[in-house]
Design a protein around this motif. Structure first.
Motif, short mmCIF file in Angstrom:
data_model
loop_
_atom_site.label_atom_id
_atom_site.label_comp_id
_atom_site.label_asym_id
_atom_site.label_seq_id
_atom_site.Cartn_x
_atom_site.Cartn_y
_atom_site.Cartn_z
N ALA A 213 3.62 -31.54 -0.47
CA ALA A 213 2.75 -32.40 0.29
C ALA A 213 1.22 -32.21 0.39
O ALA A 213 0.28 -32.97 -0.08
CB ALA A 213 3.33 -32.99 1.60
N ALA A 214 0.96 -30.70 0.76
CA ALA A 214 -0.18 -30.25 0.92
C ALA A 214 -1.03 -30.43 -0.47
O ALA A 214 -1.97 -30.79 -0.56
CB ALA A 214 -0.28 -29.05 1.36
N VAL A 215 -0.12 -29.77 -1.43
CA VAL A 215 -0.80 -29.68 -2.97
C VAL A 215 -1.01 -31.31 -3.34
O VAL A 215 -2.17 -31.44 -3.90
CB VAL A 215 0.04 -29.05 -3.64
CG1 VAL A 215 -0.33 -29.47 -5.37
CG2 VAL A 215 0.37 -27.66 -3.46
N ALA A 216 -0.14 -32.22 -3.12
CA ALA A 216 -0.35 -33.42 -3.45
C ALA A 216 -1.67 -34.22 -2.68
O ALA A 216 -2.33 -34.88 -3.31
CB ALA A 216 0.84 -34.42 -3.21
N ALA A 217 -2.04 -33.93 -1.52
CA ALA A 217 -3.04 -34.45 -0.88
C ALA A 217 -4.15 -33.99 -1.24
O ALA A 217 -5.26 -34.75 -1.40
CB ALA A 217 -2.83 -33.98 0.80
N VAL A 218 -4.44 -32.81 -1.54
CA VAL A 218 -5.62 -32.16 -2.08
C VAL A 218 -5.82 -32.73 -3.75
O VAL A 218 -7.03 -33.01 -3.84
CB VAL A 218 -5.67 -30.59 -1.93
CG1 VAL A 218 -6.89 -30.04 -2.89
CG2 VAL A 218 -5.41 -30.03 -0.64
N LEU A 219 -4.64 -32.38 -4.30
CA LEU A 219 -5.16 -32.64 -5.83
C LEU A 219 -5.36 -34.21 -6.02
O LEU A 219 -5.86 -34.58 -6.89
CB LEU A 219 -3.82 -32.46 -6.58
CG LEU A 219 -3.83 -30.95 -6.84
CD1 LEU A 219 -2.52 -30.62 -7.64
CD2 LEU A 219 -5.04 -30.54 -7.56
#
Length: 218
Positions: free
Chosen positions: A30-36
């Motif tokens: 989720a952290a990766v998805a939020a940033v990307l």
């Protein structure tokens, strides 16, 4: 096919260990998805047509291919060109990249919902582009996005069993390992379903609270 409570108690710690990996993969993904997702959204709004169209094509391509195929590509194909990733890292990147394309649309919709007058007011007060984004646009755009982003987080959690295909020892993979070694499938598969259901129900309750708190905010 009889339910064995003793066996269920014995395998619960193993499944809980898998649940821990499942939650870690979900949170990091989720952290990766939020940033990307934010990066994709900003690139698609670029005034450079090449950048905007390239980002748009990439988003549509990733959204148009199955997550399982992407996981296989990252874990099994990339090593052929010298890029080797641990299974969990490959899973986190795969899920994060896949859901970033959905988050990007949420971000884009939220940003475009900000009144044009806010942009003009920021320019009139001589704010830099960075100040405009951080102090004017994003604080107004983000709150209405929260329920939709939380919904994708729940969807990501429920798709973590796909990580078993790339050897991540998440909950489903642990259950399959127990079942294959004991030839008992009822208890491990049922417990996995129960654990997913419990966490999903808790998440749905949180999602409804977020919708009440932020969903109607303008």
């Amino acid at each position: 096919m009889d339910w064995d409570w003793q066996f269920a108690r014995e395998i619960t710690p193993i499944l809980l260990q898998g649940l821990k990996v499942t939650l870690i993969a979900t949170i990091l993904g989720a952290a990766v998805a939020a940033v990307l997702g934010l990066v994709f959204a900003l690139l698609r709004r670029s005034s450079n047509r090449v950048v905007a169209r390239t980002a748009g094509f990439l988003v549509q391509f990733i959204r148009g291919t199955p997550l399982l195929v992407q996981l296989y590509f990252i874990f099994y194909v990339l090593p052929d060109i010298g890029i080797r990733l641990p299974a969990l890292a490959a899973g986190v990147i795969g899920m994060g990249l896949h859901y970033a394309t959905y988050a990007a649309e949420v971000y884009r919709g939220g940003i475009e919902a900000v009144a044009r007058g806010q942009w003009e007011a920021a320019r009139a007060t001589n704010l830099t582009m960075r100040q405009t984004w951080t102090h004017v646009i994003l604080p107004q755009a983000l709150p209405p996005m929260i329920p939709a982003l939380a919904n994708y987080l729940l969807a990501m959690f429920k798709e973590t069993p796909l990580l078993s295909a790339i050897t991540v020892l998440e909950m489903m993979n642990q259950a399959k390992s127990v079942a294959n070694s004991t030839y008992r499938y009822v208890e491990p598969m049922t417990l996995v379903g129960v654990f997913f259901l419990i966490i999903s129900l808790i998440s749905v309750a949180g999602l409804r609270w977020l919708e009440r708190r932020y969903g109607r905010r303008t």
